[in-house]
Design a protein around this motif. Structure first.
Motif, PDB file in Angstrom:
ATOM      1  N   GLU A 225      11.145  -9.421  -1.508  1.00 50.10           N
ATOM      2  CA  GLU A 225      10.273 -10.403  -2.171  1.00 50.10           C
ATOM      3  C   GLU A 225       9.145  -9.651  -2.890  1.00 50.10           C
ATOM      4  OE1 GLU A 225       8.784 -13.332   0.574  1.00 50.10           O
ATOM      5  OE2 GLU A 225       7.291 -14.009  -0.891  1.00 50.10           O
ATOM      6  N   PRO A 226       8.884  -9.966  -4.172  1.00 54.88           N
ATOM      7  CA  PRO A 226       7.873  -9.194  -4.915  1.00 54.88           C
ATOM      8  C   PRO A 226       6.457  -9.366  -4.355  1.00 54.88           C
ATOM      9  CG  PRO A 226       8.730 -10.998  -6.255  1.00 54.88           C
ATOM     10  CD  PRO A 226       9.534 -10.976  -5.009  1.00 54.88           C
ATOM     11  N   PHE A 227       5.606  -8.403  -4.680  1.00 53.30           N
ATOM     12  CA  PHE A 227       4.250  -8.365  -4.121  1.00 53.30           C
ATOM     13  C   PHE A 227       3.234  -8.957  -5.100  1.00 53.30           C
ATOM     14  CE2 PHE A 227       6.700  -5.178  -1.936  1.00 53.30           C
ATOM     15  CZ  PHE A 227       6.304  -5.339  -0.615  1.00 53.30           C
ATOM     16  N   ASP A 228       2.114  -9.428  -4.530  1.00 52.56           N
ATOM     17  CA  ASP A 228       1.023  -9.962  -5.349  1.00 52.56           C
ATOM     18  C   ASP A 228       0.040  -8.870  -5.751  1.00 52.56           C
ATOM     19  OD1 ASP A 228       1.335 -13.027  -4.935  1.00 52.56           O
ATOM     20  OD2 ASP A 228       1.456 -12.190  -2.910  1.00 52.56           O
ATOM     21  N   LEU A 229      -0.027  -7.822  -4.909  1.00 54.62           N
ATOM     22  CA  LEU A 229      -1.040  -6.799  -5.169  1.00 54.62           C
ATOM     23  C   LEU A 229      -0.532  -5.448  -4.666  1.00 54.62           C
ATOM     24  CD1 LEU A 229      -4.839  -7.289  -4.653  1.00 54.62           C
ATOM     25  CD2 LEU A 229      -3.765  -5.185  -3.860  1.00 54.62           C
ATOM     26  N   LEU A 230      -0.664  -4.453  -5.523  1.00 53.63           N
ATOM     27  CA  LEU A 230      -0.279  -3.084  -5.146  1.00 53.63           C
ATOM     28  C   LEU A 230      -1.547  -2.242  -5.102  1.00 53.63           C
ATOM     29  CD1 LEU A 230       2.601  -0.973  -6.708  1.00 53.63           C
ATOM     30  CD2 LEU A 230       0.381   0.026  -6.229  1.00 53.63           C
ATOM     31  N   VAL A 231      -1.729  -1.502  -4.024  1.00 51.24           N
ATOM     32  CA  VAL A 231      -2.860  -0.578  -3.925  1.00 51.24           C
ATOM     33  C   VAL A 231      -2.306   0.797  -3.572  1.00 51.24           C
ATOM     34  CG1 VAL A 231      -3.288  -1.307  -1.512  1.00 51.24           C
ATOM     35  CG2 VAL A 231      -5.048  -0.050  -2.746  1.00 51.24           C
ATOM     36  N   SER A 232      -2.934   1.832  -4.125  1.00 51.94           N
ATOM     37  CA  SER A 232      -2.531   3.182  -3.739  1.00 51.94           C
ATOM     38  C   SER A 232      -3.644   4.190  -3.980  1.00 51.94           C
ATOM     39  CB  SER A 232      -1.283   3.621  -4.523  1.00 51.94           C
ATOM     40  OG  SER A 232      -0.864   4.901  -4.060  1.00 51.94           O
ATOM     41  N   ASN A 233      -3.796   5.093  -3.023  1.00 51.93           N
ATOM     42  CA  ASN A 233      -4.580   6.305  -3.228  1.00 51.93           C
ATOM     43  C   ASN A 233      -3.568   7.443  -3.148  1.00 51.93           C
ATOM     44  OD1 ASN A 233      -6.357   8.440  -3.274  1.00 51.93           O
ATOM     45  ND2 ASN A 233      -6.995   8.206  -1.135  1.00 51.93           N
ATOM     46  N   PRO A 234      -2.881   7.702  -4.268  1.00 54.63           N
ATOM     47  CA  PRO A 234      -1.799   8.703  -4.213  1.00 54.63           C
ATOM     48  C   PRO A 234      -2.369  10.118  -4.298  1.00 54.63           C
ATOM     49  CG  PRO A 234      -2.047   7.930  -6.453  1.00 54.63           C
ATOM     50  CD  PRO A 234      -3.076   7.183  -5.630  1.00 54.63           C
ATOM     51  N   PRO A 235      -1.551  11.130  -4.057  1.00 60.22           N
ATOM     52  CA  PRO A 235      -2.018  12.494  -4.328  1.00 60.22           C
ATOM     53  C   PRO A 235      -2.327  12.606  -5.824  1.00 60.22           C
ATOM     54  CG  PRO A 235       0.110  12.476  -3.176  1.00 60.22           C
ATOM     55  CD  PRO A 235      -0.144  11.092  -3.634  1.00 60.22           C
ATOM     56  N   TYR A 236      -3.500  13.127  -6.173  1.00 60.92           N
ATOM     57  CA  TYR A 236      -3.823  13.172  -7.610  1.00 60.92           C
ATOM     58  C   TYR A 236      -4.497  14.462  -8.064  1.00 60.92           C
ATOM     59  CZ  TYR A 236      -8.383  11.134  -6.064  1.00 60.92           C
ATOM     60  OH  TYR A 236      -9.568  10.859  -5.441  1.00 60.92           O
ATOM     61  N   ILE A 237      -4.522  15.463  -7.206  1.00 59.26           N
ATOM     62  CA  ILE A 237      -5.160  16.715  -7.621  1.00 59.26           C
ATOM     63  C   ILE A 237      -4.123  17.589  -8.330  1.00 59.26           C
ATOM     64  CG2 ILE A 237      -6.421  18.740  -6.813  1.00 59.26           C
ATOM     65  CD1 ILE A 237      -7.498  17.077  -4.560  1.00 59.26           C
ATOM     66  N   PRO A 238      -4.460  18.105  -9.540  1.00 62.40           N
ATOM     67  CA  PRO A 238      -3.520  19.008 -10.213  1.00 62.40           C
ATOM     68  C   PRO A 238      -3.251  20.237  -9.333  1.00 62.40           C
ATOM     69  CG  PRO A 238      -5.276  18.320 -11.715  1.00 62.40           C
ATOM     70  CD  PRO A 238      -5.658  17.842 -10.344  1.00 62.40           C
ATOM     71  N   THR A 239      -1.999  20.649  -9.264  1.00 63.95           N
ATOM     72  CA  THR A 239      -1.594  21.717  -8.337  1.00 63.95           C
ATOM     73  C   THR A 239      -2.526  22.937  -8.399  1.00 63.95           C
ATOM     74  OG1 THR A 239       0.664  20.981  -8.691  1.00 63.95           O
ATOM     75  CG2 THR A 239       0.396  23.096  -7.587  1.00 63.95           C
TER      76      THR A 239
ATOM     77  N   ASP B  55       0.868  -1.190   0.000  1.00 61.28           N
ATOM     78  CA  ASP B  55       0.000   0.000   0.000  1.00 61.28           C
ATOM     79  C   ASP B  55       0.898   1.232   0.000  1.00 61.28           C
ATOM     80  OD1 ASP B  55      -1.926   1.982   0.435  1.00 61.28           O
ATOM     81  OD2 ASP B  55      -2.090   1.556   2.581  1.00 61.28           O
ATOM     82  N   LEU B  56       0.886   1.972  -1.107  1.00 62.76           N
ATOM     83  CA  LEU B  56       1.728   3.174  -1.218  1.00 62.76           C
ATOM     84  C   LEU B  56       0.924   4.415  -0.855  1.00 62.76           C
ATOM     85  CD1 LEU B  56       3.593   2.381  -4.562  1.00 62.76           C
ATOM     86  CD2 LEU B  56       4.462   2.102  -2.227  1.00 62.76           C
ATOM     87  N   CYS B  57       1.573   5.371  -0.192  1.00 59.18           N
ATOM     88  CA  CYS B  57       0.924   6.607   0.270  1.00 59.18           C
ATOM     89  C   CYS B  57      -0.188   6.259   1.253  1.00 59.18           C
ATOM     90  CB  CYS B  57       0.365   7.437  -0.891  1.00 59.18           C
ATOM     91  SG  CYS B  57       1.518   7.662  -2.250  1.00 59.18           S
TER      92      CYS B  57
ATOM     93  N   ILE C  40       0.998  -6.994   4.852  1.00 59.67           N
ATOM     94  CA  ILE C  40       0.679  -5.737   4.174  1.00 59.67           C
ATOM     95  C   ILE C  40       1.810  -4.762   4.496  1.00 59.67           C
ATOM     96  CG2 ILE C  40      -0.978  -3.846   3.949  1.00 59.67           C
ATOM     97  CD1 ILE C  40      -3.150  -5.855   4.847  1.00 59.67           C
ATOM     98  N   THR C  41       2.511  -4.327   3.454  1.00 60.00           N
ATOM     99  CA  THR C  41       3.576  -3.342   3.633  1.00 60.00           C
ATOM    100  C   THR C  41       2.995  -1.982   3.266  1.00 60.00           C
ATOM    101  OG1 THR C  41       5.213  -5.012   3.050  1.00 60.00           O
ATOM    102  CG2 THR C  41       5.919  -2.710   2.921  1.00 60.00           C
ATOM    103  N   ALA C  42       3.018  -1.054   4.204  1.00 58.40           N
ATOM    104  CA  ALA C  42       2.383   0.248   3.981  1.00 58.40           C
ATOM    105  C   ALA C  42       3.449   1.339   4.057  1.00 58.40           C
ATOM    106  CB  ALA C  42       1.304   0.489   5.023  1.00 58.40           C
TER     107      ALA C  42
END
Ligand code: GLN
Length: 301
Positions: free
Chosen positions: A195-209, A124-126, A145-147
């Motif tokens: 060790e590689p992951f099976d699933l990546l999830v992220s709710n990253p910052p996504y609003i244009p500046t 889980d990124l961000c 779960i690696t966060a």
């Protein structure tokens, strides 16, 4: 005239109205119930009764007025109360994390439906408050779960939520998957040879500046800018995740990304050009594009 819960509510509501709060009645009610450590049923039964004039009531009244003052400045209600519900669970929040949104439940529910878990390794990124990681740990049957988050202040909040919600917990007689919190800039937080992951999830910052300036003051002035700002076109984190992520994912691994309502086509194109397969755009409850999901090629990217 001595005060009642109703007179305090009226004072708070009028104060918030004067400051253009969008929900003056509701917010004043939440703050009143919090300050007087009571619930709606008690409020409805006793609201017209004169409050006794004692030390405890004076302290509760002072705290209520102080919280109304903060809300009048447009500090988000959740930061004043210190909590936000997400996936039916109460998460601790402060000014260092994005307040969990209902939109993000679409992302978590989709993963739980499509990958309820059979010992996968999740990334889980961000992570921010940790609301995605903790919800997946509570509800899914994953191995670990690696966060990851860049902000060490956010990670303190995530750690507190892990402790409170997953602490000594058991999931139908099993231990919850361990949530491993790591500080760093996306994949830089991971170790070489991880060790590689099976699933990546992220709710990253996504609003244009440039869009951030036009948002409500609660978001614009009080939520962490680094949790919102996705660079000039809002897509920087999707580019980096699609490009850098491949090295950390298994063959046939899945990726689930929250997106802004108008970013589906762009994020799909970014994933496509990085070799991802089976790309789908999924809508939230309001019918807006909210998640893009894809898989890495089962022969490797
Ligand atoms: N959905 C959030 C908002 O509209 C933004 C979250 C994000 O950038 N990840 O405020």
């Amino acid at each position: 005239m001595r005060q009642t819960l109703q007179s305090l509510l009226t004072f708070g509501r009028e104060e918030l109205k004067r400051h253009n709060n969008p929900e003056p009645e509701l917010d004043a009610k939440y703050l009143l119930l919090e300050a007087f450590r009571t619930d709606m049923a008690h409020f409805l039964m006793n609201r017209s009764r004169e409050l006794p004039d004692n030390q405890e009531i004076r302290e509760m009244t002072r705290r209520y007025r102080e919280m109304i003052g903060k809300r009048a400045l447009r500090i988000p209600l959740q930061q004043i109360l210190g909590v936000q519900e997400f996936m039916g669970v109460s998460f601790f929040v402060n000014r260092h994390v994005l307040i969990p949104r209902q939109d993000t439940e679409t992302l978590v529910e989709l993963i739980l439906k499509e990958h309820p878990g059979q010992g996968e390794r999740i990334l889980d990124l961000c992570t921010g408050s940790g609301c995605i990681a903790v919800s997946l740990a509570l509800r899914g049957r994953y191995k670990t779960i690696t966060a990851v988050d860049l902000s060490s202040e956010a990670l303190k909040v995530a750690a507190k939520n892990c402790e409170r919600l997953l602490g000594e917990g058991e999931n139908e007689g099993r231990q919850y998957p361990k949530v491993d919190l790591r500080q760093g800039d996306l994949f830089m937080a991971l170790k070489q040879g991880e060790e590689p992951f099976d699933l990546l999830v992220s709710n990253p910052p996504y609003i244009p500046t440039a869009v951030i300036e036009g948002l409500e003051p609660e978001v614009r002035d009080f939520e962490p800018r680094m949790a919102l700002d996705g660079s000039g076109d809002g897509l920087e984190f999707y580019r980096r995740i699609a490009l850098e992520g491949k090295a950390f994912l298994k063959k046939g691994a899945s990726i689930y990304l929250e997106i802004g309502y108008d970013q589906g086509t762009s994020v799909k194109a970014i994933l496509e050009s990085n070799g991802f397969r089976h790309i789908r755009i999924v809508q939230d409850q309001a019918g807006r594009d909210r998640v893009v999901t894809a898989a890495t090629d089962s022969n490797g990217l």
